[in-house]
Design a protein around this motif. Structure first.
Motif, PDB file in Angstrom:
ATOM      1  N   ASP A 189       3.334   8.294  -2.434  1.00  0.00           N
ATOM      2  CA  ASP A 189       2.273   9.221  -2.040  1.00  0.00           C
ATOM      3  C   ASP A 189       1.708   8.745  -0.704  1.00  0.00           C
ATOM      4  OD1 ASP A 189      -0.308  10.402  -1.658  1.00  0.00           O
ATOM      5  OD2 ASP A 189      -0.361  10.935  -3.779  1.00  0.00           O
ATOM      6  N   GLU A 190       1.923   9.532   0.345  1.00  0.00           N
ATOM      7  CA  GLU A 190       1.545   9.084   1.679  1.00  0.00           C
ATOM      8  C   GLU A 190       0.042   8.919   1.840  1.00  0.00           C
ATOM      9  OE1 GLU A 190       1.813  11.657   5.033  1.00  0.00           O
ATOM     10  OE2 GLU A 190       1.679  13.469   3.820  1.00  0.00           O
ATOM     11  N   HIS A 191      -0.747   9.602   1.019  1.00  0.00           N
ATOM     12  CA  HIS A 191      -2.196   9.482   1.130  1.00  0.00           C
ATOM     13  C   HIS A 191      -2.639   8.073   0.732  1.00  0.00           C
ATOM     14  CE1 HIS A 191      -1.225  13.774   0.323  1.00  0.00           C
ATOM     15  NE2 HIS A 191      -1.926  13.902   1.435  1.00  0.00           N
ATOM     16  N   PRO A 226      -6.912  14.897  -1.444  1.00  0.00           N
ATOM     17  CA  PRO A 226      -5.623  14.820  -2.157  1.00  0.00           C
ATOM     18  C   PRO A 226      -5.800  14.688  -3.662  1.00  0.00           C
ATOM     19  CG  PRO A 226      -5.998  12.850  -0.823  1.00  0.00           C
ATOM     20  CD  PRO A 226      -7.012  13.846  -0.407  1.00  0.00           C
ATOM     21  N   ILE A 277       1.350  19.211  -2.992  1.00  0.00           N
ATOM     22  CA  ILE A 277       0.598  18.153  -2.321  1.00  0.00           C
ATOM     23  C   ILE A 277       1.296  17.700  -1.044  1.00  0.00           C
ATOM     24  CG2 ILE A 277       1.683  16.239  -3.581  1.00  0.00           C
ATOM     25  CD1 ILE A 277      -1.125  14.937  -3.639  1.00  0.00           C
ATOM     26  N   LYS A 278       2.604  17.949  -0.946  1.00  0.00           N
ATOM     27  CA  LYS A 278       3.327  17.551   0.259  1.00  0.00           C
ATOM     28  C   LYS A 278       2.897  18.372   1.480  1.00  0.00           C
ATOM     29  CE  LYS A 278       7.423  15.914  -2.225  1.00  0.00           C
ATOM     30  NZ  LYS A 278       8.872  16.076  -2.442  1.00  0.00           N
ATOM     31  N   SER A 300       3.271   3.025  -2.067  1.00  0.00           N
ATOM     32  CA  SER A 300       3.307   4.253  -2.857  1.00  0.00           C
ATOM     33  C   SER A 300       4.111   5.345  -2.146  1.00  0.00           C
ATOM     34  CB  SER A 300       1.883   4.751  -3.107  1.00  0.00           C
ATOM     35  OG  SER A 300       1.895   6.020  -3.734  1.00  0.00           O
ATOM     36  N   ARG A 311      -3.832  17.217  -6.254  1.00  0.00           N
ATOM     37  CA  ARG A 311      -2.913  16.750  -7.300  1.00  0.00           C
ATOM     38  C   ARG A 311      -3.127  17.490  -8.622  1.00  0.00           C
ATOM     39  NH1 ARG A 311      -4.738  11.673  -5.544  1.00  0.00           N
ATOM     40  NH2 ARG A 311      -3.383  10.809  -3.921  1.00  0.00           N
ATOM     41  N   TRP A 326      -0.427   0.641  -4.204  1.00  0.00           N
ATOM     42  CA  TRP A 326      -0.625   1.768  -3.298  1.00  0.00           C
ATOM     43  C   TRP A 326      -0.061   1.511  -1.908  1.00  0.00           C
ATOM     44  CZ3 TRP A 326      -6.352   3.298  -4.819  1.00  0.00           C
ATOM     45  CH2 TRP A 326      -6.312   3.974  -6.030  1.00  0.00           C
TER      46      TRP A 326
END
Length: 311
Positions: free
Chosen positions: A242-244, A151, A162-163, A240, A155, A237
């Motif tokens: 951002d799922e990662h 990821p 990125i999704k 976050s 980015r 995080w």
């Protein structure tokens, strides 16, 4: 210790949709989980035969002795099958019948995917970046990876959404229990004979400040995870969007984890350094050794390593 990492599985959501599936269809039982990616490959292969597009492999399993990813993933498979090389006191128990049989079964399970054509043929030569590269060029649907480097790379790609890149934890063990994710820790070492002890200590005092570590982890693209609570809080995080980041945080904070066996016997570092498991896997798919032969060769090598360490 300044950071940590654990293994997750990364995949392309749009390739799942192309095969008529989505992430909600990914099973969490052991057999169903791995069969799912095989079915995705079968569906995509049927489409590529009609369109002439490149073949996409369902599983990004490394099989080389040159990649740390190989031994990391195989250690995770041994964990899934409850195969312990050491006992709680750090003593080698590899000669026990059930341990040997567990290694054989894990080697066979892992290499059967390659033999059946669900792993790219060049996986036998992959180095550390190559499973990442194969996923990023969409030659494979998924791959396990030990950091958030995939990821992090996406980015930076303006033309990649990125999704589209999904992340998922390993499934439950074959016996149905939740799996322990193996965690490795990156540590700083100050050598005893270093000629600049005080300068080094001054730098380390700066480095381990929460703000400094937070900046370091962000600047490294979020590849590694914090080891200090205050750094987790600074980075945020766990929550976050951002799922990662959020998934990785959930794994190490709320999930079941354990360290590599180097934590109970330093001799185990040599097993990983020499990539004994990568050698064993490669010997099966390249040299056509049987899983039994590969296991016995690995066992002999491990016993030799421990004997040399003890002496």
């Amino acid at each position: 210790p300044i950071s940590q990492l654990t293994i997750h599985i990364f995949y392309w959501r749009d390739l799942l949709r192309q095969a008529g599936k989505d992430e909600a269809d990914i099973p969490q039982d052991w057999q169903g989980f791995w069969q799912f990616w095989q079915e995705i490959q079968t569906d995509l292969s049927a489409q590529s035969q009609q369109t002439g597009e490149q073949k996409v492999y369902g599983l990004g399993f490394p099989l080389s002795a040159g990649a740390a990813d190989t031994y990391y993933q195989f250690e995770q498979i041994l964990e899934a099958y409850n195969v312990s090389i050491l006992n709680e006191d750090g003593e080698l128990i590899i000669e026990q019948h059930k341990v040997r049989q567990g290694i054989i079964d894990a080697l066979r399970w892992y290499t059967d995917f390659y033999t059946a054509g669900y792993v790219s043929p060049d996986a036998v030569d992959w180095l550390n970046p190559d499973n990442n590269r194969s996923l990023l060029r969409r030659a494979i649907v998924m791959t396990p990876n030990t950091t958030l480097s995939i990821p992090a790379a996406v980015r930076k790609e303006a033309d990649v959404d990125i999704k589209k890149l999904g992340i998922v934890e390993f499934p439950n063990k074959p016996n149905g229990e939740a799996i322990n994710h193996l965690v490795a820790v990156n540590s700083v070492v100050l050598l005893k004979d270093s000629p600049h002890q005080e300068t080094a200590k001054d730098f380390l005092r700066y480095l381990v400040k929460p703000d400094t570590l937070s900046n370091y982890l962000e600047a490294s693209g979020g590849r590694y995870l914090p080891v200090i609570d205050t750094v987790w809080e600074t980075l945020g995080w766990q929550d976050s969007p951002d799922e990662h980041f959020a998934t990785a945080a959930k794994t190490v904070i709320d999930g079941k984890t354990r360290p590599f066996d180097i934590a109970i016997n330093p001799a185990y570092t040599v097993i990983l350094q020499k990539n004994v498991w990568g050698q064993a896997l490669n010997s099966i798919v390249v040299d056509k050794a049987s899983p039994e032969q590969a296991a016995d060769n690995a066992i002999a090598q491990i016993k030799e390593i421990f004997a040399e360490w003890a002496s």
